[in-house]
Design a protein around this motif. Structure first.
Motif, mmCIF file in Angstrom:
data_model
loop_
_atom_site.group_PDB
_atom_site.id
_atom_site.type_symbol
_atom_site.label_atom_id
_atom_site.label_comp_id
_atom_site.label_asym_id
_atom_site.label_seq_id
_atom_site.Cartn_x
_atom_site.Cartn_y
_atom_site.Cartn_z
ATOM 1 N N THR A 15 -9.140 2.620 -2.207
ATOM 2 C CA THR A 15 -7.708 2.381 -2.038
ATOM 3 C C THR A 15 -7.286 1.246 -2.961
ATOM 4 O OG1 THR A 15 -8.125 0.843 -0.210
ATOM 5 C CG2 THR A 15 -7.692 3.150 0.358
ATOM 6 N N ARG A 16 -6.076 1.324 -3.458
ATOM 7 C CA ARG A 16 -5.554 0.301 -4.356
ATOM 8 C C ARG A 16 -4.694 -0.676 -3.570
ATOM 9 N NH1 ARG A 16 -0.966 -0.487 -7.450
ATOM 10 N NH2 ARG A 16 -0.020 1.422 -6.676
ATOM 11 N N LEU A 17 -4.906 -1.966 -3.817
ATOM 12 C CA LEU A 17 -4.102 -2.967 -3.134
ATOM 13 C C LEU A 17 -2.654 -2.871 -3.590
ATOM 14 C CD1 LEU A 17 -6.450 -6.105 -3.294
ATOM 15 C CD2 LEU A 17 -5.934 -4.690 -1.300
ATOM 16 N N MET A 18 -1.739 -3.055 -2.661
ATOM 17 C CA MET A 18 -0.319 -3.005 -2.976
ATOM 18 C C MET A 18 0.057 -4.188 -3.868
ATOM 19 S SD MET A 18 2.829 -2.756 -0.276
ATOM 20 C CE MET A 18 4.495 -2.333 -0.791
ATOM 21 N N GLN A 19 0.803 -3.909 -4.924
ATOM 22 C CA GLN A 19 1.261 -4.941 -5.839
ATOM 23 C C GLN A 19 2.768 -5.150 -5.676
ATOM 24 O OE1 GLN A 19 -1.004 -6.680 -7.611
ATOM 25 N NE2 GLN A 19 -2.540 -5.381 -6.624
ATOM 26 N N TRP A 20 3.310 -6.174 -6.348
ATOM 27 C CA TRP A 20 4.724 -6.497 -6.181
ATOM 28 C C TRP A 20 5.629 -5.334 -6.582
ATOM 29 C CZ3 TRP A 20 8.391 -6.398 -9.997
ATOM 30 C CH2 TRP A 20 7.947 -6.369 -11.323
ATOM 31 N N ARG A 21 5.242 -4.605 -7.630
ATOM 32 C CA ARG A 21 6.075 -3.498 -8.082
ATOM 33 C C ARG A 21 6.099 -2.369 -7.047
ATOM 34 N NH1 ARG A 21 7.628 -1.369 -13.543
ATOM 35 N NH2 ARG A 21 6.424 -3.045 -14.461
ATOM 36 N N ASP A 22 4.980 -2.167 -6.354
ATOM 37 C CA ASP A 22 4.944 -1.147 -5.304
ATOM 38 C C ASP A 22 5.948 -1.477 -4.206
ATOM 39 O OD1 ASP A 22 2.748 0.216 -6.548
ATOM 40 O OD2 ASP A 22 1.405 -1.297 -5.708
ATOM 41 N N MET A 23 6.035 -2.758 -3.865
ATOM 42 C CA MET A 23 6.955 -3.199 -2.828
ATOM 43 C C MET A 23 8.406 -2.916 -3.230
ATOM 44 S SD MET A 23 7.174 -6.984 -1.057
ATOM 45 C CE MET A 23 7.599 -7.860 -2.568
ATOM 46 N N PHE A 24 8.742 -3.244 -4.463
ATOM 47 C CA PHE A 24 10.102 -2.986 -4.946
ATOM 48 C C PHE A 24 10.348 -1.496 -5.159
ATOM 49 C CE2 PHE A 24 9.924 -7.494 -5.866
ATOM 50 C CZ PHE A 24 11.230 -7.911 -5.654
#
Length: 304
Positions: free
Chosen positions: A3-12
């Motif tokens: 699994t890939r950790l959520m990054q700031w761009r994913d949140m936006f």
């Protein structure tokens, strides 16, 4: 399975996808993902504040704030390049109360006779003392009614990388403090709130989307604060805009203090924790469109 950790761009990007569904006629694009030829030229987010006799009333509340910034920069410019005329310019600026009043002052120097540009700077939190390019103010024209007063944010590769480095640093700190907040009630939730608003400050100054940066940013603020156990009760004051507030505020800390004064944060009520999953409740595009077009007035009565 990895699994890939959520990054700031994913949140936006969660908010970006909902924004696209809310109004499919207006494409919302990440500017740094546009074709290379567009990036090499630089992409302008351009806003006309005054064009001829047309005034953009959406941004009217910020005219005085921008005007004061321009006046300060004019004094700095003349102090460096026209020191003999500085006193005359300073006296002329004292009577300037609106943008149109700057037109005669432009003629004090041959280089600004036909117009001038003023650039804002955004201070870094990650590297104290370092500054990033903010937005560019342009004023041209020779008389009232024949004037252009505009704001541009230039999306270039170097500028984007600088801001993204700042945002990534803040997001790393946010996830760290967010985990600590979930494991301990001793941690001050205000520190998490500040980090969320700092992150949004740089996002708004970067202007990474083709449109909708303000609503996307505010949606992320509300969602991130809910995840930290806080609820936004207040409303953005009439005439204020989240993106322009960030762009015209001199530091991330000042922006955070202003935004928090609007929000009137409170602890989440207990029933929030029993709400169903958004993904399970609105699993299809159809259900998303339906909820976005629901009349919410019956469910959100006005407080007396």
């Amino acid at each position: 399975m990895q699994t890939r950790l959520m990054q700031w761009r994913d949140m936006f990007d969660i908010a970006v996808k909902w924004r696209r569904i809310a109004d499919p006629d207006q494409p919302v694009l990440w500017l740094d993902q546009m074709p290379a030829r567009s990036l090499s030229r630089g992409f302008n987010n351009h806003i006309n504040l005054i064009r001829g006799q047309i005034i953009n009333i959406r941004y009217l509340h910020y005219f005085d704030k921008i005007l004061n910034f321009i006046k300060d920069r004019i004094l700095v410019y003349h102090g460096a390049y026209n020191p003999r005329g500085l006193l005359e310019v300073r006296q002329a600026l004292e009577s300037v109360s609106k943008v149109e009043d700057l037109l005669p002052i432009m003629k004090f120097n041959s280089k600004t006779r036909d117009g001038f540009t003023v650039n804002s700077k955004v201070p870094s939190l990650k590297d104290p003392g370092k500054e990033y390019d903010g937005f560019t103010i342009t004023i041209t024209g020779d008389r009232v009614g024949n004037m252009l007063f505009s704001v541009d944010s230039q999306t270039t590769e170097d500028r984007t990388q600088q801001y993204q480095s700042e945002i990534e640093s803040l997001y790393k700190d946010l996830t760290s403090k967010g985990k600590a907040l979930m494991m301990s009630s001793d941690l001050d939730a205000d520190a998490v709130c500040n980090l969320v608003l700092y992150l949004v400050y740089y996002f708004c100054n970067l202007m990474p989307l083709s449109r909708g940066s303000s609503v996307v940013a505010y949606s992320v603020v509300m969602g991130a604060l809910m995840a930290s156990g806080k609820e936004v009760i207040g409303r953005i004051p009439k005439g204020k805009l989240l993106d322009f507030e960030a762009m015209t505020t001199s530091s991330a800390d000042s922006f955070s203090k202003t935004a928090k004064s609007w929000m009137n944060l409170q602890s989440l009520p207990s029933w929030y924790y029993s709400l169903p999953s958004v993904g399970e409740t609105f699993p299809t595009i159809r259900t998303m469109i339906e909820v976005l077009n629901t009349d919410s007035t019956l469910h959100c009565p006005k407080k007396s």
